[in-house]
Design a protein around this motif. Structure first.
Motif, PDB file in Angstrom:
ATOM      1  N   VAL A 200       0.841  -1.204   0.000  1.00 21.87           N
ATOM      2  CA  VAL A 200       0.000   0.000   0.000  1.00 21.87           C
ATOM      3  C   VAL A 200       0.872   1.249   0.000  1.00 21.87           C
ATOM      4  CG1 VAL A 200      -1.682   1.344   1.324  1.00 21.87           C
ATOM      5  CG2 VAL A 200      -1.926  -1.139   1.148  1.00 21.87           C
ATOM      6  N   TYR A 201       1.895   1.258   0.852  1.00 20.85           N
ATOM      7  CA  TYR A 201       2.770   2.417   0.964  1.00 20.85           C
ATOM      8  C   TYR A 201       3.479   2.687  -0.371  1.00 20.85           C
ATOM      9  CZ  TYR A 201       6.217   5.642   2.883  1.00 20.85           C
ATOM     10  OH  TYR A 201       6.986   6.756   3.137  1.00 20.85           O
ATOM     11  N   LYS A 202       4.012   1.641  -0.976  1.00 23.99           N
ATOM     12  CA  LYS A 202       4.758   1.799  -2.221  1.00 23.99           C
ATOM     13  C   LYS A 202       3.879   2.365  -3.337  1.00 23.99           C
ATOM     14  CE  LYS A 202       8.150  -1.889  -1.514  1.00 23.99           C
ATOM     15  NZ  LYS A 202       8.574  -3.252  -1.947  1.00 23.99           N
ATOM     16  N   ILE A 203       2.660   1.825  -3.448  1.00 30.37           N
ATOM     17  CA  ILE A 203       1.766   2.260  -4.536  1.00 30.37           C
ATOM     18  C   ILE A 203       1.472   3.751  -4.432  1.00 30.37           C
ATOM     19  CG2 ILE A 203      -0.588   2.066  -5.425  1.00 30.37           C
ATOM     20  CD1 ILE A 203      -0.440  -0.930  -4.726  1.00 30.37           C
ATOM     21  N   ILE A 204       1.146   4.198  -3.228  1.00 28.90           N
ATOM     22  CA  ILE A 204       0.757   5.605  -3.054  1.00 28.90           C
ATOM     23  C   ILE A 204       1.957   6.536  -3.122  1.00 28.90           C
ATOM     24  CG2 ILE A 204      -0.242   7.272  -1.459  1.00 28.90           C
ATOM     25  CD1 ILE A 204      -2.147   5.124  -0.519  1.00 28.90           C
ATOM     26  N   ARG A 205       3.006   6.187  -2.402  1.00 30.35           N
ATOM     27  CA  ARG A 205       4.145   7.094  -2.333  1.00 30.35           C
ATOM     28  C   ARG A 205       4.928   7.142  -3.650  1.00 30.35           C
ATOM     29  NH1 ARG A 205       3.226  10.848   0.864  1.00 30.35           N
ATOM     30  NH2 ARG A 205       5.414  11.430   0.569  1.00 30.35           N
ATOM     31  N   LYS A 206       5.022   6.047  -4.363  1.00 31.04           N
ATOM     32  CA  LYS A 206       5.709   6.057  -5.651  1.00 31.04           C
ATOM     33  C   LYS A 206       4.971   6.953  -6.648  1.00 31.04           C
ATOM     34  CE  LYS A 206       7.863   3.131  -9.163  1.00 31.04           C
ATOM     35  NZ  LYS A 206       7.469   3.976 -10.289  1.00 31.04           N
ATOM     36  N   SER A 207       3.645   6.935  -6.573  1.00 31.16           N
ATOM     37  CA  SER A 207       2.878   7.803  -7.472  1.00 31.16           C
ATOM     38  C   SER A 207       3.172   9.271  -7.189  1.00 31.16           C
ATOM     39  CB  SER A 207       1.380   7.521  -7.336  1.00 31.16           C
ATOM     40  OG  SER A 207       0.891   7.951  -6.070  1.00 31.16           O
ATOM     41  N   ILE A 208       3.420   9.596  -5.913  1.00 37.05           N
ATOM     42  CA  ILE A 208       3.735  10.978  -5.547  1.00 37.05           C
ATOM     43  C   ILE A 208       5.110  11.374  -6.094  1.00 37.05           C
ATOM     44  CG2 ILE A 208       4.260  12.499  -3.599  1.00 37.05           C
ATOM     45  CD1 ILE A 208       2.105  11.047  -2.019  1.00 37.05           C
ATOM     46  N   ILE A 209       6.092  10.481  -5.943  1.00 30.36           N
ATOM     47  CA  ILE A 209       7.429  10.763  -6.465  1.00 30.36           C
ATOM     48  C   ILE A 209       7.393  10.890  -7.983  1.00 30.36           C
ATOM     49  CG2 ILE A 209       9.756   9.832  -6.770  1.00 30.36           C
ATOM     50  CD1 ILE A 209       9.289  10.915  -4.002  1.00 30.36           C
ATOM     51  N   ASP A 210       6.747   9.945  -8.649  1.00 31.83           N
ATOM     52  CA  ASP A 210       6.685   9.976 -10.113  1.00 31.83           C
ATOM     53  C   ASP A 210       5.964  11.222 -10.614  1.00 31.83           C
ATOM     54  OD1 ASP A 210       8.015   7.597 -10.092  1.00 31.83           O
ATOM     55  OD2 ASP A 210       6.258   6.352 -10.499  1.00 31.83           O
ATOM     56  N   GLU A 211       4.879  11.585  -9.936  1.00 29.45           N
ATOM     57  CA  GLU A 211       4.148  12.791 -10.324  1.00 29.45           C
ATOM     58  C   GLU A 211       5.008  14.030 -10.094  1.00 29.45           C
ATOM     59  OE1 GLU A 211       0.149  15.342  -9.059  1.00 29.45           O
ATOM     60  OE2 GLU A 211       0.417  13.291  -8.325  1.00 29.45           O
ATOM     61  N   GLY A 212       5.750  14.037  -8.984  1.00 27.09           N
ATOM     62  CA  GLY A 212       6.619  15.173  -8.702  1.00 27.09           C
ATOM     63  C   GLY A 212       7.705  15.344  -9.752  1.00 27.09           C
TER      64      GLY A 212
END
Length: 627
Positions: A200-212
């Protein structure tokens, strides 16, 4: 997303190979000495709390967040789950067939499903408060877990208050969210559900990094695409990257590292794996772009040189942060990519600098600069070198490993001022001295194209003066040294003196050595006539000459005037009346001393119409002095 994050678990607690951390120690009392009623009471308490928040049996629990509605009860929920997990350990260690074990296992699966949902909701609802910028600007306060073996309720708010009342509202929200995430993560990891939590953590936080990374303008691009871009498009991407890297390192990745280390503080291996999978793709994309630019087949232009230096500087200045953030063994490929970009940029800069030197040496134009003025090669090369001087610190690192220039065919005096106890500093100074020398040698060759030797000296004076000026007004002064500047300023004066001697020497020689000596009227007429012819010729010829630098222009004019005007004034005052009557004076005495000064003051701008100027001035002079 919900189907991914909240799918039922098929792996039971007993079959999971994961073990709980040693911090959750088991009670010393064996199961046979622990009353059945105590075990039942622990399980019943857990059942009551867990079933209350079971989303499958309660519509209220299905649409409500436990941690958002009642954080105190959420901490009680965590404590009940931890107690249940310890009892299950006791049951398994003493009697794996105990009838309560299946009930406890079912409760644990329901609880994990609830905590997984809470974990997802906290991450999702607090994106704004858990963004990397907030993480990077707040102190990395760590909320210590308040749960221990079967302890009474302890509110986590007590720990948060210890951080100080001065924390802003945003920091308070992010601190609470971080504390809750940490509590859930520790509970799930202890219960053997680390994989579900981490996913769960990876899915959400990776999307934030990639979007950033995407919002910063860094996009995936291939080497062939870079080669097909025109320079304007690539330059825009480079500018975006230069802005992006500062934010990405000091905010995006630094903030994510803080959050990841905090949430999964209980397990180093999970922290490493989690941060690596979240950041690796975005970081590799970020640090890989300069390598693509360095390897591109774009023309060897000055623009590419300075962009390469800018990118090299951006990585090298942030290298400490890069090594710190990506210090884990699992993130070593990110460090390797950043280092690879530095190496490729260094090689590109070396090649571009060699091309620059070669372009000077191969400059083959024989076109003469009108009036012996400033050559475009000089201005372009010195603009380039003075800008390079601004990158002297970076170039010191790069050039220190390059072979020094060959000195065998060049005067050692050009390198005297570059000696230094610091080898890297000596290397960069020697390299710049070499490049300037290459330029001066080329200019010396171009000066030979002038048929008028005096004009060739003026050309050398003009161009060397510009070189010295650019050195003195840039960082080149620290690289080449004061001794170099003084020596070349003396060369400028020498070139100017040679010009003056060749161009104006005949005018000086046209006047008697002793201007006040007694001479006959005929000799006076001949002297005035000789001076008129000599001055007219020199002035007409030199009126097209240029002294580009105002200081050099004034120095040459003052030097000529100092040698000519006082001597002519003495001769004029002594012999003007000796040439005969007013008619003779008008014929032979064409210039007054003031006229000479005026003519000289108009020189070296390269824009004078000498014939009309002389005619006009002479007419006014005659009217003034013969009235």
């Amino acid at each position: 997303m919900r189907s991914i994050c909240f799918s039922p678990k098929t792996i039971s607690f007993l079959s999971s190979p994961r073990s709980s951390p040693s911090r959750f120690s088991l009670p010393a009392t064996p199961l046979r000495n622990l009353s059945e009623s105590t075990i039942e009471q622990i399980i019943e308490n857990a059942s009551s709390m867990i079933m209350k928040w079971n989303p499958e049996t309660s519509a209220y629990a299905n649409v409500t967040s436990l941690f958002y509605e009642n954080r105190r009860e959420a901490m009680q929920f965590i404590k009940c789950v931890n107690d249940l997990q310890k009892v299950m350990h006791l049951i398994v260690s003493e009697d794996s067939t105990h009838y309560r074990l299946i009930q406890a296992q079912n409760l644990m699966q329901i609880a994990m499903k609830r905590l997984q949902k809470e974990f997802y909701q906290i991450l999702s609802m607090n994106r704004a408060h858990l963004d990397p910028e907030s993480m990077s600007t707040r102190s990395s306060r760590t909320s210590r877990s308040s749960t221990s073996d079967f302890e009474d309720d302890v509110s986590p708010d007590d720990d948060l208050r210890a951080a100080g009342d001065s924390i802003s509202e945003v920091e308070q929200v992010s601190s609470i969210a971080m504390a809750d995430l940490k509590s859930i993560a520790e509970c799930m990891i202890a219960a053997g559900y680390a994989k579900e939590c981490v996913n769960v953590y990876k899915i959400i936080r990776k999307s934030i990094i990639d979007e950033g990374i995407y919002r910063l303008g860094v996009e995936r691009i291939s080497s062939s695409q870079v080669n097909k871009m025109d320079w304007e498009a690539l330059d825009l991407r480079i500018k975006n990257w230069l802005e992006a890297i500062k934010i990405a390192i000091r905010t995006l990745f630094f903030g994510e590292r803080i959050l990841c280390d905090h949430v999964f503080a209980v397990s180093q291996s999970i922290r490493e794996s989690c941060f690596n999978e979240i950041s690796k793709e975005g970081a590799t994309l970020l640090f890989g772009f300069p390598e693509l630019v360095a390897k591109s087949k774009k023309p060897s232009s000055s623009d590419k040189m300075f962009r390469a230096l800018d990118m090299y500087t951006a990585i090298s200045e942030n290298w400490v942060e890069i090594e710190s953030i990506f210090s884990l063994e699992s993130t070593s490929p990110v460090r390797s990519q950043a280092l690879s970009s530095l190496i490729k940029l260094s090689e590109s800069i070396y090649a571009l600098l060699s091309n620059f030197e070669s372009s000077i040496q191969k400059h083959s134009s024989k076109a003469l600069v009108p009036g012996g003025g400033l050559h475009s090669l000089t201005s372009n090369a010195m603009n380039y070198l003075s800008l390079l001087g601004d990158y002297s610190n970076v170039l010191t690192d790069i050039i220190s490993d390059w072979p020094p220039p060959e000195k065998s065919s060049l005067p050692e005096s050009y390198f005297d001022s570059t000696d230094s106890d610091d080898p890297p500093a000596a290397a960069i100074s020697t390299r710049f001295a070499w490049l300037v020398l290459v330029l001066l040698c080329k200019l010396d060759g171009k000066a030979k194209y002038y048929k008028d030797v005096s004009l060739s000296y003026l050309f050398l004076a003009n161009n060397l003066q510009h070189v010295v000026f650019k050195v003195r007004t840039s960082n080149l002064q620290y690289l080449l040294g004061e001794a170099w500047i003084v020596k070349h300023e003396a060369k400028v004066r020498q070139f100017a003196a040679n010009y003056e001697r060749l161009a104006w020497g005949p005018v000086f020689a046209s006047l008697p050595e002793n201007p006040t000596a007694e001479i006959s009227p005929e000799e006076a007429k001949e002297s005035f006539k000789r001076f008129n012819i000599s001055f007219d010729g020199a002035y007409r010829k030199q009126s097209v000459c240029v002294a580009a630098d105002p200081k050099l222009r004034d120095e040459i004019k003052v030097s000529i005037a100092r040698k000519l005007v006082p001597v002519y004034r003495e001769f004029y005052d002594k012999h003007r009346s000796n040439v005969g009557g007013q008619r003779s004076i008008g014929v032979f005495v064409r210039y007054a001393p003031e006229d000479i000064e005026n003519y000289l003051s108009d020189l070296f701008f390269g824009t004078i119409d000498s014939r009309s100027s002389v005619s006009t001035s002479t007419t006014s002079s005659r009217q003034r002095h013969h009235a």
